[in-house]
Enzyme design. Structure first.
Site, PDB file in Angstrom:
ATOM      1  N   SER A 128       1.832  -7.367  -0.927  1.00 60.48           N
ATOM      2  CA  SER A 128       2.603  -8.315  -0.111  1.00 60.48           C
ATOM      3  C   SER A 128       1.966  -9.700  -0.043  1.00 60.48           C
ATOM      4  O   SER A 128       2.610 -10.653   0.401  1.00 60.48           O
ATOM      5  CB  SER A 128       2.868  -7.754   1.285  1.00 60.48           C
TER       6      SER A 128
ATOM      7  N   THR B 270       0.828  -1.219   0.000  1.00 55.31           N
ATOM      8  CA  THR B 270       0.000   0.000   0.000  1.00 55.31           C
ATOM      9  C   THR B 270       0.858   1.262   0.000  1.00 55.31           C
ATOM     10  O   THR B 270       0.492   2.265  -0.613  1.00 55.31           O
ATOM     11  CB  THR B 270      -0.946  -0.023   1.226  1.00 55.31           C
TER      12      THR B 270
ATOM     13  N   THR C 163       1.763  -4.394   4.252  1.00 51.43           N
ATOM     14  CA  THR C 163       1.640  -4.737   5.670  1.00 51.43           C
ATOM     15  C   THR C 163       1.075  -6.146   5.905  1.00 51.43           C
ATOM     16  O   THR C 163       1.229  -6.696   6.995  1.00 51.43           O
ATOM     17  CB  THR C 163       0.748  -3.719   6.419  1.00 51.43           C
ATOM     18  N   ASP C 164       0.417  -6.715   4.875  1.00 50.42           N
ATOM     19  CA  ASP C 164      -0.253  -8.003   5.115  1.00 50.42           C
ATOM     20  C   ASP C 164       0.718  -9.132   5.476  1.00 50.42           C
ATOM     21  O   ASP C 164       0.390  -9.995   6.293  1.00 50.42           O
ATOM     22  CB  ASP C 164      -1.098  -8.407   3.897  1.00 50.42           C
TER      23      ASP C 164
HETATM   24  N1  ASP Z   1      -2.681  -5.500   0.827  1.00 52.48           N
HETATM   25  C1  ASP Z   1      -1.606  -4.592   1.143  1.00 52.48           C
HETATM   26  C2  ASP Z   1      -0.299  -5.344   1.045  1.00 52.48           C
HETATM   27  O1  ASP Z   1       0.048  -6.005   1.982  1.00 52.48           O
HETATM   28  C3  ASP Z   1      -1.799  -4.026   2.493  1.00 52.48           C
HETATM   29  C4  ASP Z   1      -0.786  -2.989   2.895  1.00 52.48           C
HETATM   30  O2  ASP Z   1       0.277  -2.825   2.356  1.00 52.48           O
HETATM   31  O3  ASP Z   1      -1.076  -2.283   3.882  1.00 52.48           O
HETATM   32  O4  ASP Z   1       0.368  -5.265   0.052  1.00 52.48           O
END
Ligand code: ASP
Length: 322
Positions: A55, A14, A86-87
């Site tokens: 991710s 993200t 973050t995932d």
């Molecule tokens: N779906 C995103 C990822 O992990 C979530 C994020 O980056 O906050 O790539």
């Protein structure tokens, strides 16, 4: 002023995405972070876009590529910053922490709001990560996660909220440090960890969550497939139903390592109950308790341990170590 040389590795997520006209978040061709001018006078950045992936698309092969890049960077840099979705951020952090022994700081960050969203946290977190990586006191602390003015250790951090910017927490150990406007403060040092090198990351290790009324059928099916090990997120301190416990015994009889963690959000897994399915009997049967990590991290730890040819007691000690 000493200028710190920092290697930045962007991987996507993200923090590197943007919102389209419908408000949906997507990955663009250009990573908006690449040209970002950071207002830090004391850092000299070398920026590389190693991947541009959500991710969810990042797996152990990508983690290993990141690890190789950091090893290749050797002592040319004073620190490394990785931006990441973050995932699965906690998994990449944990993998690097388990397989890299370097003196310089390795700091991972991400964002919950994409680059053009109101209140986007990306650039702020990126800048915070650079500050932490440039700080002398961040050296020899293992891999650090910096988000939302907090510093967490890879070993203990987990994503606690689906959307809130204050998503990363360390339920067992507490926040390791804080960033304020002027300071970077650490509250504690970590217990020593064993770092192992890893060459191949292609082991098949599923993670299964226990539930009330779980039977052993799936475990027996898995025993018949080509798995190298299994992690079970067991109930409470590490207990299972009688039927699932019989499934564990079956897996162990086929020489498939079974690692027990807890499905609880907080606390450690350890044998307490001495009845069929209780942790004491699971351990006696040969299951390994991974004390303080969740299922997704235990999976990586087992993968690293098996790749390093650890067996029996050594594998047990390695997984058991906090
Ligand atoms: N779906 C995103 C990822 O992990 C979530 C994020 O980056 O906050 O790539």
């Amino acid at each position: 002023m000493t200028i710190k040389k920092i290697l930045v590795l962007h991987t996507g997520g993200t923090i590197s995405m943007h919102e389209d006209e419908d408000g949906d978040v997507e990955t663009g061709v250009e990573n908006p972070l690449t040209g970002a001018k950071m207002a830090l006078p004391d850092v000299d950045l070398t920026v590389e876009s190693i991947f541009n992936l959500p991710s969810e698309y990042i797996g152990p092969t990508h983690m290993l590529a990141l690890q190789h890049r950091i090893v290749a960077a050797g002592n040319d840099f004073d620190g490394v910053v990785i931006t990441h979705g973050t995932d699965t951020l906690e998994e990449t952090s944990f993998f690097l922490d388990s397989t890299l022994s370097v003196d310089f700081p390795i700091v991972i960050t991400g964002a919950m709001r994409s680059s053009n969203e109101l209140g986007s946290d990306g650039l702020y977190n990126y800048q915070s990560a650079l500050r932490v990586a440039a700080d002398n006191n961040s050296r020899r602390r293992g891999v650090l996660i910096v988000m939302n003015d907090e510093i967490h250790a890879a070993r203990f951090v987990t994503k606690t909220h689906t959307t809130n910017v204050a998503t990363f927490g360390s339920p067992i150990s507490g926040t390791m440090g804080l960033l304020t406007k002027r300071q970077i403060i650490y509250f504690y040092d970590l217990p020593k960890r064993r770092v192992l090198s890893v060459e191949n990351v292609n082991k098949s290790i599923p993670v299964l969550k226990a539930y009330a009324g779980m039977d052993g059928q799936l475990l027996e099916l898995l025993a018949a497939s080509n798995i190298d090990g299994i992690v079970i997120e067991a109930l409470g301190a590490g207990n299972l139903s009688r039927e699932a416990a019989n499934g564990v015994v079956y897996l162990l009889s086929r020489h498939i390592p079974v690692v027990i963690v807890s499905r609880s959000f907080n606390g450690v897994a350890e044998p307490v109950y001495d009845y069929l399915g209780g942790g004491v009997q699971l351990e006696k049967a040969g299951a390994i308790f991974a004390t303080s990590i969740n299922g997704q991290k235990a999976r990586l730890k087992l993968l690293v341990g098996l790749d390093s040819q650890l067996n029996n007691e050594d594998l047990r000690d390695y997984l058991h170590q906090v």
